[in-house]
Design a protein around this motif. Structure first.
Motif, short mmCIF file in Angstrom:
data_model
loop_
_atom_site.label_atom_id
_atom_site.label_comp_id
_atom_site.label_asym_id
_atom_site.label_seq_id
_atom_site.Cartn_x
_atom_site.Cartn_y
_atom_site.Cartn_z
N TYR A 26 0.81 -1.02 0.13
CA TYR A 26 0.00 -0.11 -0.07
C TYR A 26 0.96 1.27 -0.01
O TYR A 26 0.43 2.41 -0.12
CB TYR A 26 -0.92 -0.05 1.14
CG TYR A 26 -1.91 -1.01 1.09
CD1 TYR A 26 -3.01 -1.12 0.17
CD2 TYR A 26 -1.75 -2.36 2.01
CE1 TYR A 26 -3.83 -2.19 0.07
CE2 TYR A 26 -2.65 -3.41 1.75
CZ TYR A 26 -3.62 -3.22 0.99
OH TYR A 26 -4.36 -4.46 0.87
N GLY A 27 2.10 1.19 0.22
CA GLY A 27 2.99 2.21 0.04
C GLY A 27 2.99 3.49 0.88
O GLY A 27 3.31 4.44 0.23
N ALA A 28 2.72 3.29 2.21
CA ALA A 28 2.91 4.53 2.89
C ALA A 28 4.02 5.24 2.94
O ALA A 28 3.95 6.47 2.79
CB ALA A 28 2.48 4.10 4.47
N ASN A 110 -5.40 5.52 -4.47
CA ASN A 110 -4.49 4.43 -4.24
C ASN A 110 -5.18 2.85 -4.13
O ASN A 110 -5.99 2.63 -3.27
CB ASN A 110 -3.86 4.80 -2.82
CG ASN A 110 -2.47 3.80 -2.36
OD1 ASN A 110 -2.15 2.83 -3.27
ND2 ASN A 110 -2.16 3.64 -1.43
N GLN A 111 -4.81 1.91 -5.02
CA GLN A 111 -5.19 0.69 -4.93
C GLN A 111 -6.86 0.47 -5.22
O GLN A 111 -7.66 -0.23 -4.63
CB GLN A 111 -4.81 -0.02 -3.78
CG GLN A 111 -3.50 0.09 -3.34
CD GLN A 111 -2.40 -0.54 -4.30
OE1 GLN A 111 -2.67 -1.54 -4.64
NE2 GLN A 111 -1.56 0.14 -4.53
N VAL A 112 -7.21 1.54 -6.12
CA VAL A 112 -8.44 1.42 -6.46
C VAL A 112 -8.81 1.29 -8.10
O VAL A 112 -9.78 0.38 -8.57
CB VAL A 112 -9.14 2.91 -6.16
CG1 VAL A 112 -10.47 3.19 -6.63
CG2 VAL A 112 -9.25 3.27 -4.68
N THR A 132 -5.86 23.63 -10.81
CA THR A 132 -4.85 23.72 -11.58
C THR A 132 -3.54 23.96 -10.67
O THR A 132 -3.58 24.68 -9.78
CB THR A 132 -4.93 24.84 -12.57
OG1 THR A 132 -6.00 24.80 -13.28
CG2 THR A 132 -3.89 25.00 -13.61
N GLY A 133 -2.84 23.08 -10.77
CA GLY A 133 -1.30 23.29 -9.99
C GLY A 133 -1.28 22.28 -9.12
O GLY A 133 -0.34 22.00 -8.35
N GLY A 134 -2.48 21.48 -8.75
CA GLY A 134 -2.60 20.64 -7.82
C GLY A 134 -2.23 19.25 -8.07
O GLY A 134 -1.90 19.10 -9.40
N TYR A 135 -2.34 18.48 -7.25
CA TYR A 135 -1.63 17.00 -7.52
C TYR A 135 -2.54 15.75 -7.38
O TYR A 135 -3.52 15.76 -6.51
CB TYR A 135 -0.40 16.68 -6.45
CG TYR A 135 0.66 17.58 -6.77
CD1 TYR A 135 1.91 17.52 -7.48
CD2 TYR A 135 0.54 18.71 -5.94
CE1 TYR A 135 2.64 18.18 -7.68
CE2 TYR A 135 1.69 19.56 -5.84
CZ TYR A 135 2.95 19.28 -6.76
OH TYR A 135 3.98 20.31 -6.86
N VAL A 136 -2.58 14.71 -8.36
CA VAL A 136 -3.00 13.46 -7.98
C VAL A 136 -2.03 12.27 -7.78
O VAL A 136 -1.22 12.24 -8.93
CB VAL A 136 -4.29 13.43 -9.32
CG1 VAL A 136 -3.41 13.10 -10.62
CG2 VAL A 136 -4.83 11.79 -9.19
N LEU A 137 -2.22 11.62 -6.90
CA LEU A 137 -1.37 10.57 -6.61
C LEU A 137 -2.04 9.30 -6.98
O LEU A 137 -3.17 8.95 -6.37
CB LEU A 137 -1.00 10.44 -5.06
CG LEU A 137 0.29 9.80 -4.85
CD1 LEU A 137 0.84 10.23 -3.55
CD2 LEU A 137 -0.06 8.30 -4.53
N ILE A 138 -1.61 8.51 -7.67
CA ILE A 138 -2.19 7.24 -8.16
C ILE A 138 -1.33 6.09 -7.57
O ILE A 138 -0.07 6.09 -7.97
CB ILE A 138 -2.58 7.22 -9.46
CG1 ILE A 138 -3.47 8.14 -10.05
CG2 ILE A 138 -2.98 5.75 -10.12
CD1 ILE A 138 -3.51 8.48 -11.55
N GLY A 139 -1.89 4.96 -6.86
CA GLY A 139 -1.06 3.77 -6.64
C GLY A 139 -1.95 2.66 -7.18
O GLY A 139 -3.04 2.33 -6.90
N VAL A 140 -1.27 1.72 -7.95
CA VAL A 140 -1.77 0.70 -8.53
C VAL A 140 -0.81 -0.62 -8.70
O VAL A 140 0.58 -0.44 -8.44
CB VAL A 140 -2.02 0.88 -10.07
CG1 VAL A 140 -3.42 1.65 -9.98
CG2 VAL A 140 -1.06 1.38 -10.89
N PHE A 221 3.46 3.84 -8.24
CA PHE A 221 2.92 5.10 -7.49
C PHE A 221 3.12 6.34 -8.16
O PHE A 221 4.60 6.74 -8.54
CB PHE A 221 3.23 5.49 -5.87
CG PHE A 221 2.62 4.44 -5.10
CD1 PHE A 221 1.61 4.35 -4.49
CD2 PHE A 221 3.51 3.10 -4.76
CE1 PHE A 221 1.08 3.21 -3.68
CE2 PHE A 221 3.17 2.16 -4.07
CZ PHE A 221 1.79 2.22 -3.22
N PHE A 222 2.28 7.11 -8.71
CA PHE A 222 2.42 8.28 -9.68
C PHE A 222 1.95 9.44 -9.04
O PHE A 222 0.88 9.44 -8.61
CB PHE A 222 1.76 7.93 -11.07
CG PHE A 222 2.20 6.67 -11.69
CD1 PHE A 222 2.72 6.65 -13.11
CD2 PHE A 222 1.20 5.39 -11.39
CE1 PHE A 222 3.14 5.67 -13.78
CE2 PHE A 222 1.63 4.27 -11.97
CZ PHE A 222 2.59 4.25 -13.19
#
Length: 252
Positions: A26-28, A110-112, A132-140, A221-222
């Protein structure tokens, strides 16, 4: 047929996995590293928030952050609320997110996505509610992990894509980055990447290997940053695919 669970890994019956720490996938620690030095967040959203594990990571780095969670399971919704998370029980695949445009500084998924058939509707809603300028963190899970490559070499199926599991999509670094950039029409840019968990090694060694070889890790994780205003490119891309269901619906 009964499947055993060892060290948090469903179906982990091999003696090679007895030292594996299942929670590592899960990459904490990877999430904490990716978000380090990204400034303080005012509003954070977790899609498929579970019990709020990833939101707690953000709370530690941004003590004054306002936390929001989308979760379908009623029991987990209750846990989230007890932790002070503004919680919404929403089906991600069929409902719009109950937030106005450009509302959040960061969105975590994350993991979804490996559980989702039509991911373009979710990505559309993510891009819509993110500033705009914000972040999206994707974990797979990573179908191109080292242990999956070894399994395929010997004619075995990748662990992240078992037909009898809840995973219905597969991801790798290059393909995932390409999908986000292509379907999003350049709205998102990859700014950081990390890996977590490394079969069949114990925690300390797994962290060293996943840090050195992130694209070979069990989970990847991206961290994408929203570069410009968003209209509906993810939605339109999904609509163009015959497999899409929810992107056939009206945005109004």
């Amino acid at each position: 047929m009964q499947f055993k669970k060892k060290s948090g890994v469903v179906g982990a019956q091999s003696p090679l996995l007895r030292w594996v720490c299942g929670s590592e996938q899960y990459g904490a620690h990877a999430i904490g590293r990716l978000l380090r030095h990204k400034g303080s967040f005012k509003k954070a959203l977790d899609l498929g928030a579970g019990t709020g594990r990833d939101l707690e990571i953000i709370r530690k780095s941004s003590p004054g952050v306002e936390l929001f969670g989308i979760e379908f399971d009623a029991q987990q919704c209750a846990i989230l609320k007890s932790k002070g998370v503004k919680t919404y029980q929403v089906d991600l695949e069929s409902s719009r997110l109950p937030f106005e445009d450009e509302y959040f500084d960061i969105v975590i998924i994350n993991q979804v996505l490996e559980h989702i058939k039509d991911i373009f509707f979710i990505l559309h809603e993510t891009a819509r509610v993110l500033k705009t300028g914000g972040y999206v963190l994707i974990g797979v899970p990573n179908v191109a992990s080292l242990h999956n490559r070894a399994l395929l070499l010997f004619g075995q199926h990748p662990t992240q894509a078992k037909s009898y599991s809840a995973h219905i999509r597969t991801f790798s670094k290059q393909d995932t980055q390409r999908m986000i950039e292509l379907a999003g029409n350049g709205v998102f840019q990859l700014v950081d990447f990390a890996g977590a968990q490394f079969y069949p090694f114990p925690k300390k060694i797994a962290r060293l290997l996943s840090s050195a070889l992130p694209s070979f890790a069990f989970s990847i994780f991206f961290l994408f940053q929203k570069q410009s205003d968003y209209t509906d490119s993810f939605y339109q891309y999904g609509k163009s695919l015959t497999a899409s269901t929810f992107c056939k619906n009206s945005l109004k």
